[in-house]
Write an enzyme that holds these catalytic residues in place. Structure first.
Site, PDB file in Angstrom:
ATOM      1  N   GLY A  90      -8.750 -11.281 -24.009  1.00  0.00           N
ATOM      2  CA  GLY A  90      -7.465 -11.099 -24.696  1.00  0.00           C
ATOM      3  C   GLY A  90      -6.796  -9.787 -24.313  1.00  0.00           C
ATOM      4  O   GLY A  90      -6.269  -9.080 -25.167  1.00  0.00           O
ATOM      5  N   ALA A  91      -6.795  -9.489 -23.008  1.00  0.00           N
ATOM      6  CA  ALA A  91      -6.233  -8.208 -22.558  1.00  0.00           C
ATOM      7  C   ALA A  91      -4.756  -8.342 -22.203  1.00  0.00           C
ATOM      8  O   ALA A  91      -4.175  -7.437 -21.609  1.00  0.00           O
ATOM      9  CB  ALA A  91      -7.029  -7.689 -21.365  1.00  0.00           C
ATOM     10  N   SER A  93      -2.268  -8.588 -24.364  1.00  0.00           N
ATOM     11  CA  SER A  93      -1.369  -7.961 -25.339  1.00  0.00           C
ATOM     12  C   SER A  93      -2.154  -7.070 -26.296  1.00  0.00           C
ATOM     13  O   SER A  93      -3.394  -7.052 -26.257  1.00  0.00           O
ATOM     14  CB  SER A  93      -0.597  -9.031 -26.135  1.00  0.00           C
ATOM     15  OG  SER A  93      -1.475  -9.724 -26.984  1.00  0.00           O
ATOM     16  N   GLY A  94      -1.406  -6.350 -27.128  1.00  0.00           N
ATOM     17  CA  GLY A  94      -1.991  -5.591 -28.234  1.00  0.00           C
ATOM     18  C   GLY A  94      -3.134  -4.673 -27.856  1.00  0.00           C
ATOM     19  O   GLY A  94      -3.091  -3.948 -26.856  1.00  0.00           O
ATOM     20  N   GLY A  96      -6.158  -5.300 -26.714  1.00  0.00           N
ATOM     21  CA  GLY A  96      -6.842  -5.575 -25.446  1.00  0.00           C
ATOM     22  C   GLY A  96      -6.104  -4.957 -24.271  1.00  0.00           C
ATOM     23  O   GLY A  96      -6.711  -4.338 -23.392  1.00  0.00           O
ATOM     24  N   TYR A 271      -9.746 -16.666 -40.551  1.00  0.00           N
ATOM     25  CA  TYR A 271      -9.742 -15.479 -39.669  1.00  0.00           C
ATOM     26  C   TYR A 271     -10.741 -14.438 -40.181  1.00  0.00           C
ATOM     27  O   TYR A 271     -11.551 -13.901 -39.410  1.00  0.00           O
ATOM     28  CB  TYR A 271      -8.335 -14.876 -39.620  1.00  0.00           C
ATOM     29  CG  TYR A 271      -8.289 -13.514 -38.952  1.00  0.00           C
ATOM     30  CD1 TYR A 271      -8.112 -13.384 -37.576  1.00  0.00           C
ATOM     31  CD2 TYR A 271      -8.444 -12.342 -39.702  1.00  0.00           C
ATOM     32  CE1 TYR A 271      -8.088 -12.134 -36.964  1.00  0.00           C
ATOM     33  CE2 TYR A 271      -8.423 -11.089 -39.109  1.00  0.00           C
ATOM     34  CZ  TYR A 271      -8.243 -10.983 -37.741  1.00  0.00           C
ATOM     35  OH  TYR A 271      -8.224  -9.741 -37.142  1.00  0.00           O
TER      36      TYR A 271
HETATM   37  P1  NDP Z   1      -2.876  -9.755 -30.178  1.00  0.00           P
HETATM   38  O1  NDP Z   1      -2.399 -11.058 -30.686  1.00  0.00           O
HETATM   39  O2  NDP Z   1      -1.909  -8.793 -29.628  1.00  0.00           O
HETATM   40  O3  NDP Z   1      -3.998  -9.990 -29.092  1.00  0.00           O
HETATM   41  C1  NDP Z   1      -4.866 -11.063 -29.139  1.00  0.00           C
HETATM   42  C2  NDP Z   1      -5.240 -11.469 -27.736  1.00  0.00           C
HETATM   43  O4  NDP Z   1      -6.118 -12.585 -27.809  1.00  0.00           O
HETATM   44  C3  NDP Z   1      -4.037 -11.898 -26.894  1.00  0.00           C
HETATM   45  O5  NDP Z   1      -4.188 -11.371 -25.613  1.00  0.00           O
HETATM   46  C4  NDP Z   1      -4.174 -13.402 -26.873  1.00  0.00           C
HETATM   47  O6  NDP Z   1      -3.660 -14.012 -25.707  1.00  0.00           O
HETATM   48  C5  NDP Z   1      -5.684 -13.543 -26.884  1.00  0.00           C
HETATM   49  N1  NDP Z   1      -6.105 -14.886 -27.225  1.00  0.00           N
HETATM   50  C6  NDP Z   1      -5.749 -15.627 -28.291  1.00  0.00           C
HETATM   51  N2  NDP Z   1      -6.288 -16.848 -28.202  1.00  0.00           N
HETATM   52  C7  NDP Z   1      -7.013 -16.884 -27.068  1.00  0.00           C
HETATM   53  C8  NDP Z   1      -7.778 -17.859 -26.415  1.00  0.00           C
HETATM   54  N3  NDP Z   1      -7.885 -19.094 -26.896  1.00  0.00           N
HETATM   55  N4  NDP Z   1      -8.380 -17.551 -25.256  1.00  0.00           N
HETATM   56  C9  NDP Z   1      -8.245 -16.331 -24.723  1.00  0.00           C
HETATM   57  N5  NDP Z   1      -7.514 -15.358 -25.282  1.00  0.00           N
HETATM   58  C10 NDP Z   1      -6.900 -15.639 -26.440  1.00  0.00           C
HETATM   59  O7  NDP Z   1      -3.687  -9.114 -31.405  1.00  0.00           O
HETATM   60  P2  NDP Z   1      -4.477  -7.725 -31.549  1.00  0.00           P
HETATM   61  O8  NDP Z   1      -4.353  -6.922 -30.341  1.00  0.00           O
HETATM   62  O9  NDP Z   1      -4.078  -7.142 -32.828  1.00  0.00           O
HETATM   63  O10 NDP Z   1      -5.965  -8.248 -31.724  1.00  0.00           O
HETATM   64  C11 NDP Z   1      -7.015  -7.815 -30.917  1.00  0.00           C
HETATM   65  C12 NDP Z   1      -8.290  -7.737 -31.733  1.00  0.00           C
HETATM   66  O11 NDP Z   1      -8.167  -6.727 -32.728  1.00  0.00           O
HETATM   67  C13 NDP Z   1      -8.636  -9.016 -32.483  1.00  0.00           C
HETATM   68  O12 NDP Z   1     -10.016  -9.247 -32.379  1.00  0.00           O
HETATM   69  C14 NDP Z   1      -8.283  -8.692 -33.920  1.00  0.00           C
HETATM   70  O13 NDP Z   1      -9.064  -9.430 -34.815  1.00  0.00           O
HETATM   71  C15 NDP Z   1      -8.644  -7.225 -33.961  1.00  0.00           C
HETATM   72  N6  NDP Z   1      -8.037  -6.454 -35.038  1.00  0.00           N
HETATM   73  C16 NDP Z   1      -6.679  -6.284 -35.064  1.00  0.00           C
HETATM   74  C17 NDP Z   1      -6.132  -5.526 -36.089  1.00  0.00           C
HETATM   75  C18 NDP Z   1      -4.664  -5.305 -36.197  1.00  0.00           C
HETATM   76  O14 NDP Z   1      -4.268  -4.625 -37.151  1.00  0.00           O
HETATM   77  N7  NDP Z   1      -3.844  -5.823 -35.302  1.00  0.00           N
HETATM   78  C19 NDP Z   1      -6.977  -4.891 -37.101  1.00  0.00           C
HETATM   79  C20 NDP Z   1      -8.362  -5.168 -36.949  1.00  0.00           C
HETATM   80  C21 NDP Z   1      -8.878  -5.899 -35.933  1.00  0.00           C
HETATM   81  P3  NDP Z   1      -2.075 -14.278 -25.496  1.00  0.00           P
HETATM   82  O15 NDP Z   1      -1.501 -12.968 -25.068  1.00  0.00           O
HETATM   83  O16 NDP Z   1      -2.058 -15.317 -24.425  1.00  0.00           O
HETATM   84  O17 NDP Z   1      -1.542 -14.754 -26.804  1.00  0.00           O
HETATM   85 MG1  PMR Z   2      -3.845  -5.085 -45.795  1.00  0.00          MG
HETATM   86  C1  PMR Z   2      -6.179   0.916 -47.534  1.00  0.00           C
HETATM   87  C2  PMR Z   2      -5.580  -0.210 -47.650  1.00  0.00           C
HETATM   88  C3  PMR Z   2      -5.353  -1.257 -46.631  1.00  0.00           C
HETATM   89  C4  PMR Z   2      -5.648  -1.318 -45.288  1.00  0.00           C
HETATM   90  C5  PMR Z   2      -6.314  -0.265 -44.441  1.00  0.00           C
HETATM   91  C6  PMR Z   2      -5.226  -2.594 -44.810  1.00  0.00           C
HETATM   92  C7  PMR Z   2      -5.417  -3.061 -43.512  1.00  0.00           C
HETATM   93  N1  PMR Z   2      -4.642  -3.277 -45.853  1.00  0.00           N
HETATM   94  C8  PMR Z   2      -4.700  -2.476 -46.999  1.00  0.00           C
HETATM   95  C9  PMR Z   2      -4.255  -2.781 -48.247  1.00  0.00           C
HETATM   96  C10 PMR Z   2      -3.527  -3.903 -48.600  1.00  0.00           C
HETATM   97  N2  PMR Z   2      -3.206  -4.920 -47.770  1.00  0.00           N
HETATM   98  C11 PMR Z   2      -2.970  -4.183 -49.921  1.00  0.00           C
HETATM   99  C12 PMR Z   2      -3.117  -3.271 -51.123  1.00  0.00           C
HETATM  100  C13 PMR Z   2      -2.321  -5.379 -49.821  1.00  0.00           C
HETATM  101  C14 PMR Z   2      -1.608  -6.139 -50.938  1.00  0.00           C
HETATM  102  C15 PMR Z   2      -0.194  -5.789 -50.992  1.00  0.00           C
HETATM  103  C16 PMR Z   2      -2.480  -5.842 -48.480  1.00  0.00           C
HETATM  104  C17 PMR Z   2      -1.958  -7.038 -47.989  1.00  0.00           C
HETATM  105  C18 PMR Z   2      -2.188  -7.513 -46.713  1.00  0.00           C
HETATM  106  C19 PMR Z   2      -1.791  -8.772 -46.158  1.00  0.00           C
HETATM  107  C20 PMR Z   2      -0.974  -9.838 -46.823  1.00  0.00           C
HETATM  108  N3  PMR Z   2      -2.922  -6.829 -45.734  1.00  0.00           N
HETATM  109  C21 PMR Z   2      -2.987  -7.609 -44.670  1.00  0.00           C
HETATM  110  C22 PMR Z   2      -2.309  -8.792 -44.893  1.00  0.00           C
HETATM  111  C23 PMR Z   2      -2.420  -9.585 -43.708  1.00  0.00           C
HETATM  112  O1  PMR Z   2      -1.965 -10.705 -43.483  1.00  0.00           O
HETATM  113  C24 PMR Z   2      -3.260  -8.823 -42.724  1.00  0.00           C
HETATM  114  C25 PMR Z   2      -4.559  -9.570 -42.554  1.00  0.00           C
HETATM  115  O2  PMR Z   2      -5.336  -9.744 -43.444  1.00  0.00           O
HETATM  116  O3  PMR Z   2      -4.787  -9.997 -41.334  1.00  0.00           O
HETATM  117  C26 PMR Z   2      -6.025 -10.663 -41.194  1.00  0.00           C
HETATM  118  C27 PMR Z   2      -3.552  -7.515 -43.402  1.00  0.00           C
HETATM  119  C28 PMR Z   2      -4.208  -6.365 -43.009  1.00  0.00           C
HETATM  120  N4  PMR Z   2      -4.400  -5.269 -43.815  1.00  0.00           N
HETATM  121  C29 PMR Z   2      -5.049  -4.301 -43.090  1.00  0.00           C
HETATM  122  C30 PMR Z   2      -5.296  -4.803 -41.785  1.00  0.00           C
HETATM  123  C31 PMR Z   2      -5.988  -4.048 -40.714  1.00  0.00           C
HETATM  124  C32 PMR Z   2      -4.778  -6.059 -41.735  1.00  0.00           C
HETATM  125  C33 PMR Z   2      -4.734  -6.956 -40.542  1.00  0.00           C
HETATM  126  C34 PMR Z   2      -5.526  -7.059 -39.441  1.00  0.00           C
HETATM  127  C35 PMR Z   2      -6.911  -7.597 -39.344  1.00  0.00           C
HETATM  128  O4  PMR Z   2      -7.750  -7.497 -40.186  1.00  0.00           O
HETATM  129  O5  PMR Z   2      -7.111  -8.069 -38.301  1.00  0.00           O
END
Ligand code: NDP
Ligand code: PMR
Length: 396
Positions: A90-91, A93-94, A96, A271
Site C-alpha cells: 500500500g505504498a 498513498s498516505g 505507505g 476495520y
Molecule cells: P491510505 O488509504 O492512504 O493507504 C492505504 C493503502 O492501502 C493505499 O495505498 C491503498 O491502495 C492500499 N490498499 C488498499 N486495498 C488494497 C489491496 N486490496 N491491495 C493492495 N493495497 C491495497 O491510508 P493510510 O495511509 O492512512 O493507511 C495506511 C496504514 O495506516 C493502514 O494500515 C491503516 O490502518 C494505518 N493507520 C492509519 C491511521 C490514520 O490516521 N490514517 C491511523 C492508524 C493506523 P490504493 O492507493 O490503490 O487505494
Molecule cells: Mg478518533 C485522544 C483521542 C483520540 C485519538 C488519538 C483518536 C484517533 N480519536 C480520539 C478521540 C475521539 N475520536 C473521540 C472523543 C471521538 C468522538 C467524537 C472520536 C471519533 C472518531 C471517529 C468517528 N475517531 C475516529 C473516527 C473514525 O472514523 C476514525 C476511525 O476509527 O477509523 C478507523 C477515527 C480515528 N480516531 C483516531 C484515529 C487514529 C482514527 C482513525 C484511524 C485508524 O485507526 O486507522
C-alpha cells in the site's frame, strides 16, 4: 505470471543492480560503522542456517553469494553495507507512500512498493520526487490470495534479498451498509488488512530469514482504534473478536457471519477488528519465530494521519471536520510526512530493534513502547487467530 513479471519496471530492476554497486559506496550501517557488525552478521547467518532446514539454507547461501549484505572494498579493506530491500504494501498513498519516500531518499534502501494499482503507484512515486534508482513497483492486490501468491513468486524470482517487510495497506469502510468481499469470499476489511497480509508475511518469512542483512524486520501497522485501553479505542463500535466464531466459519456472509465475533456486519468494527488481528499476529510471529530466526517483529500506531485516503469512504462532513478535530482537540494529529518518518524509523533505526514491541510516539515525536489492550495482547487469542487464519488462506 508473465503479466505480473512485466509489472517490474526496467528502471526499478536497474535500481537493484545499482544497489549492488552502491555497496562499495556506503560505509555506515544505520549510523554505526559496519565494521562493528561484521562478525555478528556472519555468525548470525551461520547460526540461522544450522537451525533451519536444508532447503532454506540453500536459498540463504545463494542470497549471500548474489548480494552479500556486507562487503569489503579491495582498496581500503573497509566493510560496507549494500542497500537494504524493503517491501512496503500500500505504498501508493498516505503512510505507505510517505514511508517509501523517506526510505528511498535516505539512499540506503531499495523500496519495493507493493501496490494494487501500478499506474497510481508510479505517478505517486514520481510526484513525490522519489529517486527512481531507489524504488521498484510490483503488483499486489491483497484482496486476492492468488495475487498474493503471484507477488511472492515474482519477488522470489527477482532474486532480491528481502530485509524488511512492512504490512501497511488497509481499507476502511465505515459507511458500507452491506459487506463487500475479497476474491476468495472473505469480508473485505479483514480479508485485505489481516488475511492478505498474513499469507504474504508467512510466504515471505523464509526470504526474511535467508537475508544476511544485519537487522531483519517484519512490521505491521496497528492502530489506537483497535486498542480499547485508550479513549479512541472506546469510540463505538469497539473492536471485539469475541470467541472468533465468524473467523472460524470463514467470514463469507452466506454460511457464516461476515464479522469475526459472529455479529452483524459493521464496516467500522470490521476495520478495528482487523487491526487487532494485525497486532495479535505480530506477537504470534514473535512467539513462534523470533528466537530461532532472530527477526524483529513489531507493530506501531503512527499517530492520527487524518488527511489520508483511508477516510475516502467516510461522509464528506467527517472528512472536513476530522483533521481539525484531531489537530486542535485531541492533538493526536500527525502529518503524512511525519508519520512516514516514524514508520521509516521502525524500518531502519538501530534504536528500534527491540522485538515484540508496539511502538507509539509522544507529542515531541519521541518513540516509546506502548501498551496493547487486554484483547490485543491476549496470547491465547493470538494463537487461535493464527490457526484459524492458516486454514482460511490455505496454509493448514
Ligand atoms: P491510505 O488509504 O492512504 O493507504 C492505504 C493503502 O492501502 C493505499 O495505498 C491503498 O491502495 C492500499 N490498499 C488498499 N486495498 C488494497 C489491496 N486490496 N491491495 C493492495 N493495497 C491495497 O491510508 P493510510 O495511509 O492512512 O493507511 C495506511 C496504514 O495506516 C493502514 O494500515 C491503516 O490502518 C494505518 N493507520 C492509519 C491511521 C490514520 O490516521 N490514517 C491511523 C492508524 C493506523 P490504493 O492507493 O490503490 O487505494
Ligand atoms: Mg478518533 C485522544 C483521542 C483520540 C485519538 C488519538 C483518536 C484517533 N480519536 C480520539 C478521540 C475521539 N475520536 C473521540 C472523543 C471521538 C468522538 C467524537 C472520536 C471519533 C472518531 C471517529 C468517528 N475517531 C475516529 C473516527 C473514525 O472514523 C476514525 C476511525 O476509527 O477509523 C478507523 C477515527 C480515528 N480516531 C483516531 C484515529 C487514529 C482514527 C482513525 C484511524 C485508524 O485507526 O486507522
Amino acid at each position: 505470471m508473465a503479466l505480473q513479471a512485466s509489472f517490474l519496471l526496467p528502471s526499478a530492476l536497474s535500481a537493484h543492480k545499482e544497489g549492488k554497486a552502491s555497496c562499495v559506496k556506503e560505509s555506515l550501517f544505520l549510523g554505526t560503522p559496519v565494521f562493528d557488525h561484521d562478525k555478528s552478521v556472519f555468525n548470525a547467518s551461520l547460526l540461522r542456517c544450522k537451525r533451519r532446514n536444508a532447503s532454506v539454507c540453500v536459498r540463504a547461501q545463494s542470497t549471500l553469494t548474489a548480494t552479500p549484505a556486507v562487503t569489503r572494498t579491495a582498496s581500503e579493506g573497509k566493510k560496507t553495507l549494500r542497500k537494504g530491500n524493503v517491501v512496503v504494501t500500500g505504498a501508493s498513498s498516505g503512510l505507505g507512500l510517505a514511508t517509501a519516500k523517506a526510505l528511498a531518499e535516505s539512499g540506503k534502501w531499495n523500496v519495493i512498493m507493493a501496490c494494487r494499482d501500478f499506474l497510481k503507484a508510479e505517478k505517486a512515486a514520481k510526484s513525490a520526487g522519489m529517486p527512481k534508482e531507489n524504488y521498484t513497483i510490483m503488483h499486489l492486490d491483497l484482496a486476492s490470495l492468488d495475487s498474493v501468491r503471484q507477488f511472492v513468486d515474482t519477488f522470489k524470482r527477482s532474486g532480491m534479498p528481502l530485509d524488511v517487510l512492512v504490512c501497511n495497506a488497509a481499507v476502511y469502510q465505515p459507511t458500507a451498509s452491506e459487506p463487500s468481499y475479497t476474491a476468495d469470499g472473505f469480508e473485505m476489511s479483514v480479508g485485505v488488512n489481516h488475511l492478505g497480509h498474513f499469507l504474504l508475511a508467512r510466504e515471505l518469512l523464509d526470504n526474511l530469514n535467508a537475508s544476511d542483512y544485519p537487522s531483519r524486520r517484519l512490521i505491521i501497522v496497528g492502530s489506537i482504534t483497535g486498542n480499547t485501553n485508550t479513549l479512541a479505542g472506546n469510540v463505538p463500535p469497539k473492536a471485539n473478536l469475541g470467541d472468533l466464531r465468524g473467523l472460524a466459519a470463514g467470514l463469507n456472509g452466506t454460511s457464516s457471519s461476515t464479522m469475526i465475533d459472529g455479529g452483524r456486519f459493521d464496516g467500522a468494527k470490521a476495520y478495528k477488528d482487523s487491526k487487532v488481528c494485525n497486532m495479535l499476529m505480530m506477537q504470534e510471529f514473535h512467539r513462534r519465530y523470533h528466537e530461532d530466526f532472530g527477526i524483529t517483529f513489531a507493530s506501531l500506531y503512527p499517530g492520527c494521519i487524518a488527511t489520508t485516503g483511508l477516510f475516502r469512504e467516510h461522509i464528506p462532513l467527517f472528512r472536513a471536520l476530522f483533521p481539525p478535530f484531531q489537530k486542535y482537540i485531541t492533538k493526536g494529529y500527525v502529518s503524512e510526512e511525519d508519520a512516514g518518518r516514524r514508520l521509516a524509523q521502525v524500518v531502519s533505526d538501530p534504536s528500534l530493534t527491540k522485538f515484540g514491541v508496539y511502538w507509539s510516539w509522544n507529542k515531541n515525536s519521541a518513540s516509546f513502547e506502548n501498551q496493547l489492550s487486554e484483547e490485543a495482547s491476549d496470547l491465547e487469542k493470538a494463537k487461535k487467530v493464527w490457526e484459524l487464519s492458516e486454514k482460511l488462506v490455505g496454509l493448514a
